[in-house]
Design an enzyme around this catalytic site. Structure first.
Site, PDB file in Angstrom:
ATOM      1  CD  GLU A 216     -20.481  -0.734  23.804  1.00  0.00           C
ATOM      2  OE1 GLU A 216     -21.034  -0.540  24.904  1.00  0.00           O
ATOM      3  OE2 GLU A 216     -20.719  -0.032  22.796  1.00  0.00           O
TER       4      GLU A 216
ATOM      5  CE  LYS B  83       6.478 -24.467  -3.449  1.00  0.00           C
ATOM      6  NZ  LYS B  83       5.285 -24.971  -4.146  1.00  0.00           N
TER       7      LYS B  83
ATOM      8  CG  HIS C  51     -20.402   3.356  24.230  1.00  0.00           C
ATOM      9  ND1 HIS C  51     -21.202   2.782  23.274  1.00  0.00           N
ATOM     10  CD2 HIS C  51     -20.434   4.687  24.004  1.00  0.00           C
ATOM     11  CE1 HIS C  51     -21.693   3.728  22.491  1.00  0.00           C
ATOM     12  NE2 HIS C  51     -21.245   4.892  22.913  1.00  0.00           N
TER      13      HIS C  51
ATOM     14  CG  ASP D   7      -1.824  -1.073   1.426  1.00  0.00           C
ATOM     15  OD1 ASP D   7      -2.046  -1.782   0.433  1.00  0.00           O
ATOM     16  OD2 ASP D   7      -2.351  -1.261   2.549  1.00  0.00           O
TER      17      ASP D   7
ATOM     18  CE  LYS E 106       4.827 -18.898  -8.152  1.00  0.00           C
ATOM     19  NZ  LYS E 106       6.149 -19.544  -8.231  1.00  0.00           N
TER      20      LYS E 106
ATOM     21  CB  CYS F 172     -24.675   5.463  23.859  1.00  0.00           C
ATOM     22  SG  CYS F 172     -23.932   7.105  23.851  1.00  0.00           S
TER      23      CYS F 172
HETATM   24  N1  GLN Z   1     -26.078  10.329  18.949  1.00  0.00           N
HETATM   25  C1  GLN Z   1     -26.117  10.322  20.373  1.00  0.00           C
HETATM   26  C2  GLN Z   1     -25.288  11.459  20.971  1.00  0.00           C
HETATM   27  O1  GLN Z   1     -24.475  12.034  20.302  1.00  0.00           O
HETATM   28  C3  GLN Z   1     -25.665   8.994  20.934  1.00  0.00           C
HETATM   29  C4  GLN Z   1     -24.256   8.662  20.620  1.00  0.00           C
HETATM   30  C5  GLN Z   1     -23.925   7.207  20.832  1.00  0.00           C
HETATM   31  O2  GLN Z   1     -24.805   6.388  20.909  1.00  0.00           O
HETATM   32  N2  GLN Z   1     -22.652   6.886  20.892  1.00  0.00           N
HETATM   33  O3  GLN Z   1     -25.447  11.783  22.115  1.00  0.00           O
END
Ligand code: GLN
Length: 543
Positions: A520, A223, A518, A147, A189, A380
């Site tokens: 997660e 190889k 979040h 790249d 290859k 969120c």
């Molecule tokens: N759009 C919403 C905000 O800006 C939620 C953002 C999100 O879910 N990460 O507050």
């Protein structure tokens, strides 16, 4: 001991799993008692992935310090179980931005600013200043050898071999060895060409990791070793695995960590992979299953919800159940078909998102989950939609909305806080509709007080937590909190000054929770995030 550097490049094509390979090597070195850190160098020109479309690029991962990074950092944190930060992700855009800022400031004293040495020096400094005394630093170079954008990075890591000392540097090249069903054999290859290209740039790989559908036999490895000029025992198969969490075990069985330890003369102990074996055992022997619907807009690209997907799997591990994920396009949900669309789901999750596409479908799904006592988790935007739904259908505020979707509305239960005190930067921040999209979000880890006697408290088991944010809008506490609470909404998580609402719940429900952050991003396969653990538990029990 001086930090040893392992550089991981990729060849032939993208999506071979370079990030997971790097993370797995890190996990193996940790399992051998070494300390490790990791960095991703991304050749694209964006300063960070924050403004990139998740459709194209996958999820934007957020670290504690609020860096918006490549999703590979998520794999790194999950596999290495160490918190990472901005310095663990560097893009070409950021490199150029730094160099141009220095040039404007006059730091180069009138010299001509060039790719070599100025850009390459900036990259080398980013690499060298990243580790903090760890035994090993893994550096993954994004993209594929060949790249155009990647060239300065490859040149920089080439130079680093002599600069750091060849005994402190190892190059691993991940390539593809395709299996041709028609010919009934694998082909070497593409690997030969890719290594040739790398050597043309001046990098001679020490280890070749061959992604393949099938285990490569001795002849093929010999190889590849011969044509690519590496030790015979430095060619490894990265065979396709059923679950990404098998990768460390698969590499271990190949002897990859052993070879790395020998080549870098690492004082590595015996490998203790008990927790990885336990994890895989649980994944392979679930005691039941549960089906979760993810109601979102990026349903065609699973990469857009990478951490979420993993966190749900972790929740399954904690409850010893297999989690089936079903992605439902929120744009297709209407009040007429919601029952059908959500049929068979044991839990409903509305993830984060931006923009109003599909929002009404999400709100309809939330109403269905609330009224029919289906466990619900809103993250969120998902939490914001839950608040809108509650305001509209329980509190009776028909025009309830978010300022994001109804900028002129009077009943915006979710709004843009024009002025707020930022705990992280310790500054009062000002936001408005015209503010730069890249710079006005609440980003990174913020403290949250958890309220006693709530589902949030039952999950966390502690009153003070830290979670990661990435959003612009907030719950309009000043104007609507009293009425919403009166109508039965529980505010179960608040900022320390109580100005921001971080978690909401519905009490008379098996499990209905929305969080402004979040979670997660902080889930780990060995210890699932408490909210995901409890959500999956509620879904499992919803029979
Ligand atoms: N759009 C919403 C905000 O800006 C939620 C953002 C999100 O879910 N990460 O507050």
């Amino acid at each position: 001991m001086k930090t040893k550097f392992i550089f991981i490049t990729g060849g032939v094509l993208s999506s071979l799993g370079k990030g997971l390979a790097a993370a797995s090597i890190g996990a193996l070195l940790k399992a051998r008692g070494m300390t490790a850190t990791i960095q991703k160098l991304d050749p694209y020109i964006n300063v960070d992935p924050g403004t990139m479309n998740p459709f194209q690029h996958g999820e934007v991962y957020v670290t504690d310090d609020g860096a918006e990074t490549d999703l590979d950092l998520g794999h790194y944190e999950r596999y290495l179980d160490v918190p990472l930060s901005q310095k663990n992700n560097m893009t070409s855009g950021r490199v150029y931005h730094n160099v141009i800022t220095k040039e404007r400031r006059g730091d180069y004293l009138g010299g001509t600013v060039q790719v070599i040495p100025h850009i390459t020096d900036e990259i080398k400094n980013a690499v060298k200043s990243m580790p903090n005394g760890e035994d090993v630093a893994l550096i993954e170079i994004g993209g594929t050898v060949g790249d155009i954008e990647g060239l300065p990075f490859l040149e920089a890591i080439r130079q680093l071999r002599s600069e750091l000392g060849s005994e402190n540097v190892l190059y691993i090249h991940l390539t593809l060895v395709p299996y041709l069903a028609a010919a009934g054999e694998v082909k070497t290859k593409p690997t030969q060409h890719s290594v040739k290209e790398l050597r043309g740039i001046g990098i001679h790989p020490d280890i070749i990791l061959c992604r393949s559908e099938v285990d490569l036999d001795e002849d093929i490895k010999r190889k590849i070793a011969l044509f690519c000029d590496v030790d015979r025992d430095a060619v490894f198969t990265a065979v396709d695995v059923k679950s990404i969490y098998q990768l460390p075990l698969s590499f271990y069985n190949e002897g990859l960590d052993q070879k790395i330890a020998i080549m870098l003369k690492l004082p590595a102990k015996n490998c203790n992979l008990d927790s990885w074996r336990q994890l895989n055992h649980t994944l392979e022997n679930p005691k039941g299953e549960t089906t979760i619907g993810i109601i979102g807009k990026y349903v065609d690209l699973k990469e857009a919800y990478k951490s979420l997907h993993e966190a749900l799997i972790h929740g399954g591990v904690a409850n010893e159940v297999k989690v089936n994920l079903r992605y439902v396009n929120s744009e297709e949900i209407t009040s007429g078909n919601v029952k059908e669309k959500l049929a068979g789901l044991d839990g409903v999750l509305v993830p984060g998102g931006f923009g109003n596409r599909g929002v009404e479908g999400k709100i309809t799904a939330i109403q269905y989950a609330r009224e029919n006592k289906v466990p619900f988790f809103g993250i969120c935007l998902g939490m914001q939609c839950a608040v809108i739904e509650y305001a509209r259908n329980v509190m009776g505020l028909k025009g309830a909305n978010s300022e994001e979707f109804a900028p002129e509305g009077d009943d915006n239960v979710i709004y843009l806080m024009k002025e707020w005190y930022d705990y992280r930067t310790k500054k009062t921040e000002n936001r408005c509709e015209e503010s730069d999209k890249g710079g006005t979000m609440r980003l990174g880890a913020y403290p949250c007080k958890v309220v006693e006697g709530t589902k949030a408290m039952a999950a966390y088991g502690e009153t003070e937590i830290q979670e990661r944010h990435r959003h612009r809008y907030e719950f309009n506490k000043e104007k609507f909190a009293d009425q919403l609470v009166e109508a039965g909404l529980v505010l179960s998580g608040l900022s320390p000054d109580e100005a921001l609402v971080e978690i909401v719940e519905v009490a008379d429900h098996p499990w209905f929770l929305g969080c402004q952050f979040h979670p997660e991003f902080k889930s780990n396969p060995m210890h699932a995030h408490p909210l995901f653990r409890d959500f999956i538990k509620a879904a499992r029990d919803n029979k």
